[in-house]
Design a protein around this motif. Structure first.
Motif, mmCIF file in Angstrom:
data_model
loop_
_atom_site.group_PDB
_atom_site.id
_atom_site.type_symbol
_atom_site.label_atom_id
_atom_site.label_comp_id
_atom_site.label_asym_id
_atom_site.label_seq_id
_atom_site.Cartn_x
_atom_site.Cartn_y
_atom_site.Cartn_z
ATOM 1 N N UNK A 44 0.545 -1.256 0.061
ATOM 2 C CA UNK A 44 0.145 0.013 -0.285
ATOM 3 C C UNK A 44 0.896 1.468 -0.354
ATOM 4 N N UNK A 45 1.831 1.247 0.100
ATOM 5 C CA UNK A 45 3.007 1.952 -0.364
ATOM 6 C C UNK A 45 2.993 3.158 -1.309
ATOM 7 N N UNK A 46 2.507 2.931 -2.132
ATOM 8 C CA UNK A 46 1.997 3.728 -3.404
ATOM 9 C C UNK A 46 1.522 5.027 -2.901
ATOM 10 N N UNK A 47 -0.344 3.578 -2.475
ATOM 11 C CA UNK A 47 -1.072 4.634 -2.051
ATOM 12 C C UNK A 47 -0.527 6.227 -1.408
ATOM 13 N N UNK A 48 0.001 4.980 -0.393
ATOM 14 C CA UNK A 48 -0.106 6.420 0.613
ATOM 15 C C UNK A 48 0.771 7.967 -0.065
ATOM 16 N N UNK A 49 1.899 7.075 -0.772
ATOM 17 C CA UNK A 49 2.641 7.871 -1.672
ATOM 18 C C UNK A 49 1.906 9.002 -2.299
ATOM 19 N N UNK A 50 1.457 8.059 -2.812
ATOM 20 C CA UNK A 50 0.475 9.210 -4.278
ATOM 21 C C UNK A 50 -0.564 10.242 -3.850
#
Length: 356
Positions: A322-328
């Protein structure tokens, strides 16, 4: 770790993470013969003024850094399986996400699949390699009649031979792909209708739809001795309802390709942009952009909306699922882009793209 196991891990890691071992050089291309250009030296393609992929020692440093996050065995989509309608006509534009980098685009009476992967693993092997944590968002037998299949490059998470074979049997589509990839596809789908193109080329596929081949910053390989012997590309799909900018994989490359696409084609009604598989940055930045770079690319290209992909289905790199979602989300706030304009797509999600 014994020597045999180390070799096996090294081979699989190299082959699966980037597409090929950094092996001996060849003086003949396995797939393509053609004139020299600013991105082809007669044997291998390259990114003009860009970065070359890291070498074998860099790969080993990454593979054994101990920083790889643990993904769950299952990461189900919140959207139920979807059975697409047979056609979307006129200027309407509907995008259905299959998973990872696979899309169904419906517009102008055409059904277009991009980088279709229905296999369980993105790997040359059925028993090893990155494995899906969610099924394809459209069941294969629920696909509408497929007219076009666009393949951006030959890495296993984008060019899935078994899926292409099954599509040919079921739909007899027109395959469109950059230079050299036709030779790969024909090893499994000999009778396919395939058109290839170089960066800057364009192909009319109907009276009012055209496919453009444009640069992106990436590379290619399928095995141990074919590194960069087939071209990679972004696509611009020119339709009556506006232009769609699709990138399968890219490094940000100082935004140069985004600026060029905006100058030549922009603004875009929709951009499909990768925003996952980006850690560690020291190794991945030349081939995979991160969420902040994806948002910046959306802005540079003048896209009204973006569908984010290349995340949440197969683990290729170190970041958590889920890191890409948080960073996005953080990048959208920081760069002043409304959250609804850049959609991180999940399998089976359908987006009816507003007119602009």
């Amino acid at each position: 770790m014994n020597r045999r196991k180390f070799f096996k891990l090294s081979f699989l890691g190299a082959l699966l993470a980037g597409g090929g071992l950094y092996a001996r050089q060849s003086n003949a291309s396995a797939y393509y013969k053609g004139p020299l250009s600013d991105h082809f030296d007669g044997v291998r393609f390259f990114n003009p003024g860009g970065e070359t992929p890291g070498g074998f020692l860099d790969l080993m440093k990454w593979r054994f850094n101990g920083e790889k996050a643990t993904w769950p065995d299952a990461y189900p989509s919140p959207f139920p399986f979807v059975k697409p309608g047979e056609r979307v006509n006129g200027t309407d534009l509907r995008v259905t996400f299959v998973g990872h980098a696979s899309f169904l685009i419906q517009t102008a009476g055409l059904n277009i699949l991009i980088d279709p992967v229905w296999s369980e693993r993105t790997s040359p092997f059925s028993f090893a390699g990155p494995k899906r944590v969610n099924p394809p968002g459209i069941q294969f037998n629920d696909l509408p009649p497929i007219d076009l299949v666009l393949v951006t490059h030959n890495h296993y998470d984008h060019l899935d031979m078994e899926t292409l074979h099954q599509l040919h049997i079921a739909h007899k589509p027109h395959f469109i792909t950059p230079l050299g990839n036709d030779a790969i596809i024909r090893t499994r789908v000999q009778a396919a209708k395939i058109s290839t193109g170089d960066w800057g080329d364009a192909l009319s596929v109907s009276p009012d739809v055209k496919i453009h081949f444009e640069p992106c910053h990436h590379w290619s390989a399928r095995g141990v001795n074919d590194r960069r012997m087939a071209l990679w590309a972004a696509f611009v799909i020119e339709t009556p309802g506006g232009k769609i900018y699709h990138i399968g994989d890219t490094g940000f490359h100082s935004g140069l390709n985004y600026h060029a696409a905006a100058k030549k084609h922009g603004p875009f009604r929709l951009a499909n942009l990768p925003f996952g598989a980006y850690e560690p940055r020291w190794f991945m930045k030349g081939q995979h952009q991160n969420p902040a770079e994806a948002v910046e690319g959306m802005k540079i290209s003048g896209a009204a909306y973006a569908c984010g992909h290349h995340w949440g289905t197969v683990q290729l790199t170190d970041e958590a699922i889920d890191a890409p979602i948080v960073a996005l989300k953080a990048a959208l706030v920081e760069q002043g882009v409304a959250e609804g304009r850049f959609r991180p797509m999940r399998p089976s999600e359908v987006f009816d793209v507003p007119s602009v």
